[in-house]
Design a protein around this motif. Sequence first.
Motif: not given
Lengths: 459, 428
Positions: A221, A280, A282, A289, A292, A309, A311, A316
Amino acid sequence: MTKDAIIKDFEAIVGSDNVMTSETDRHTYSYDAAVLDSVMPALVVRPTNSEELGKTVKLCNDNGLPLTVRGAGTNLSGGTIPHPGGVVVLTNGLNRILEINEQDMYAVVEPGVVTAKFAAEVASKGLFYPPDPGSQTVSTLGGNVAENAGGLRGLKYGVTKDYVMGVDFWDVDGNLIKSGSRTVKCVTGYNLAGLMVASEGTLGVFDKLILKLVPPVLAAKSMMAVFPSMKAASETVAAIIANKIVPATLEIMDNFTIRTVENFRKAGLPTDAAAMLLIEVDGHPAQVEDEAAKVEEICKQNSASEIKIANDAAERDAVWQARRDALPALANLKPTCVLEDATVPRSQIPAMIAALDEISNKYNLTIGTFGHAGDGNLHPTILTDKRDTKEWQRVEEAIEMIFDRALALGGTLSGEHGIGLAKSKFIESETSPGTLAYSRRMKSVLDPKGILNPHKIIG
Amino acid sequence: MADIHQLATMLKELDDQLVGCMRCGMCQAVCPLFAQTGKESDVTRGKLALLDGLASEMLKDPEGVNEKLNRCLLCGTCQANCPSGVKILDIFIKARAIMTGYFGLSPVKKAIFRGMLVNPKLFNHLLSFGSKFQGLFTKKADDMLGSSCARFQAPVIGDRHFKGLASKPLHKIVPELDTPAGKSGKKVAIFVGCVIDKIYPNVGEATLKVLEHHGVGVFMPAGQACCGIPTISSGDTSSFDKLVEENLALFEKGEFDYLITSCATCTSTIKELWPSMYQGSSANRMKLRDLAARTMDISEFLVDVLGVEPAKVGGNKTVTYHDPCHLKNSLGVTAQPRTIIKASSGCEYKEMAEAGTCCGSGGSFNIAHYDLSKKIGDRKAENIVNSGASVVATSCPACMMQITDMLSQKKAGVNVKHVMELYAEGLR
Ligand SMILES: Cc1cc2nc3c(=O)[nH]c(=O)nc-3n(C[C@H](O)[C@H](O)[C@H](O)COP(=O)(O)OP(=O)(O)OC[C@H]3O[C@@H](n4cnc5c(N)ncnc54)[C@H](O)[C@@H]3O)c2cc1C
Ligand code: SF4
Ligand code: SF4
């Protein structure tokens, strides 16, 4: 031996097509990506297999010819600027991926394999090779190991050294030395592979590399957070880490860089923001989740005025495009662009940023700052015109002061760009006299005639 | 020959542009020539360093530098990807002009450019003569592609499979046109281009059919001269200026909204090189700037101005697309030709790998360095074959020739078409 006779000997090893002697050919191997004066080599030799490489090294040593190995020549510290009258040995003829072992997760490669090609090949087999220097579409794995190159993912995944399991290299006498192994653990003998990392072609010539691979990332994310000051942004960096969250990437950009990037490619960046963090996280989807959300909260607590953020893949990509554009956008502004490499402990980032501000004012220079804030590695980028000798003088002084400040804050001369020629004169200020003497002694034992990339690193 | 110091002084004019190269080496990732040879002198960074070395009198071998400078497809891929925004093609073309000024033009090029090309009537006449006799020296290679190869061992042709001169060039089939705008309300001028006129008149006819279908008025004056790319890429600025002036005089006579071509090379030459490289009067330079601003590739015109959109799904032939360098790198036109293929009846679109890399033609590069040109082209042909398409379409007749050669030698069984041919075939 006469020059002609030596040329004949090289031709006997690699074939006449792979020995370049013309003025024009030699000139094109007289520089690299560092802003330094070029130096003409006497010869350029391109071996295409291991045996040729070993014989080439031995022939150089037998004749006392200084030898500089060159991958893609993208290093930023003059590591591939040849010795006057020396030989440049190219590795781009040694570009085979010899093995990708999916079960044991390692690969064996020749040193001239291009980093991004390797990463793509590995990814096609469902594995991951994380080191991703900005030059990865051209840089070679041999060059990466010799410079211990880092990249955007350094914070969580480490740098090249964390993926080197073994290096086979030619010593100066033309013996093939094998170090490391294909096993995850290996403590047999000295850690010679470790010695080769960041050796910048001064201790041996890599013939093969054994590189560690890891499982692919399951989810990621990305987000972009806007701050009212560089101080607030850099304090957020420290706060994220202090909260025991290690993002894959944690990048910073100052206002000047943000504006320049937005001018370069309209992407709707907040041009009035004093600073931006590109983050980021990961890993496993659930963890992503959770992290983030925490990162978002920390940004807010540290007075982030806006958090975006991403989506989907397109959003990204837009976040990372902004980061990828930083250097090109800055480079477009002025003829000469000096990309520096100031690295400090993470907690000292706010102090380093303040120091850069002071330096740019003191020397009246335009400096854009961006970089890998998460690992303390900033890239202050000085925009100038090398032909303006007065300004260039100030640039040189400013560079020196950047190192001074980084060292004073407990940092280092180079986070990832190497020492090469550019910084060899400063190395004494970071290491102790004893350390330097020890390094020189080691070099003189391993390379008594001093033919392996002379004057690099230790002067 | 002037002395080397004088040459250095002339090259110094490029200094402001050369200094923009930060020697990052990122051009190595994209240069099709470097991909084949791996030599630094074959990639942009090396060439710029050589020009810089000569300008600063560090180097003493102008012949050597000139030879390396000419080993380049002028594909512009490096320029499109240079992080530092260096105007590489501009530098290379100016440098070639300076070098040609220093060394003089080769006698062969002099004869072709100054004796023939600048005189379109004579040029047409000689080639129509040639088209009648070419069969004596060549034989058919591939019926579907319409390619031929040499009947006997021939020095210039070598093992090439080429598309011969058309029996009737476009200027004989449709000598000139001046029709009013129809339902589209638009009128365009057509710049035909030598290769379409003499080798692919069918592409010219297809273009006209498409424009008629869309109710576009056409101004196509007789006596069009070459766009000048062969002359300027060889550094012959005087022939280039002559050709530009001849064309300008013709097109000045018409009234039109856009100048359209179906040749990517001509489009980029008119748009970029006419205004930047023409050395004549400032009045003409103004006119060239105006013309350039109104110049467009045919697919760009159809999609961006007329609004053609993909209309149907499915089709009986699979078509892939090769991006000509002059459209992709110089003008950034990539989506529109694909849209037109998807709007062409009976065509199922399939993207190939590396669609945007050069086919290796590079104009006269193909003649001077056929071995390298072929290696680059072979890779393109492999990507085409691997896409599984039965037709490869493109927007540049020079690319069509090169790809035809590669596919014909491979006996690949893939047909080569211009995007306009596909679109015209589907129009009722
Ligand atoms: C636009 C740009 C972005 C960059 N981004 C990053 C980044 O994000 N992170 C980073 O760390 N660096 C970065 N760099 C610096 C540079 O790309 C790296 O240092 C890279 O590792 C150099 O690889 P190379 O193949 O070009 O090596 P070269 O420059 O050719 O060589 C580097 C050094 O390695 C030695 N060497 C090469 N091959 C061998 C071998 N087989 N055996 C022994 N020694 C050898 C050479 O002698 C030299 O000392 C960037 C550079 C540019 C131009
Ligand atoms: S990419 Fe551009 S700036 Fe970089 S070396 Fe090539 S020409 Fe120079
Ligand atoms: S124009 Fe094309 S062939 Fe020439 S240097 Fe650039 S990328 Fe290479």
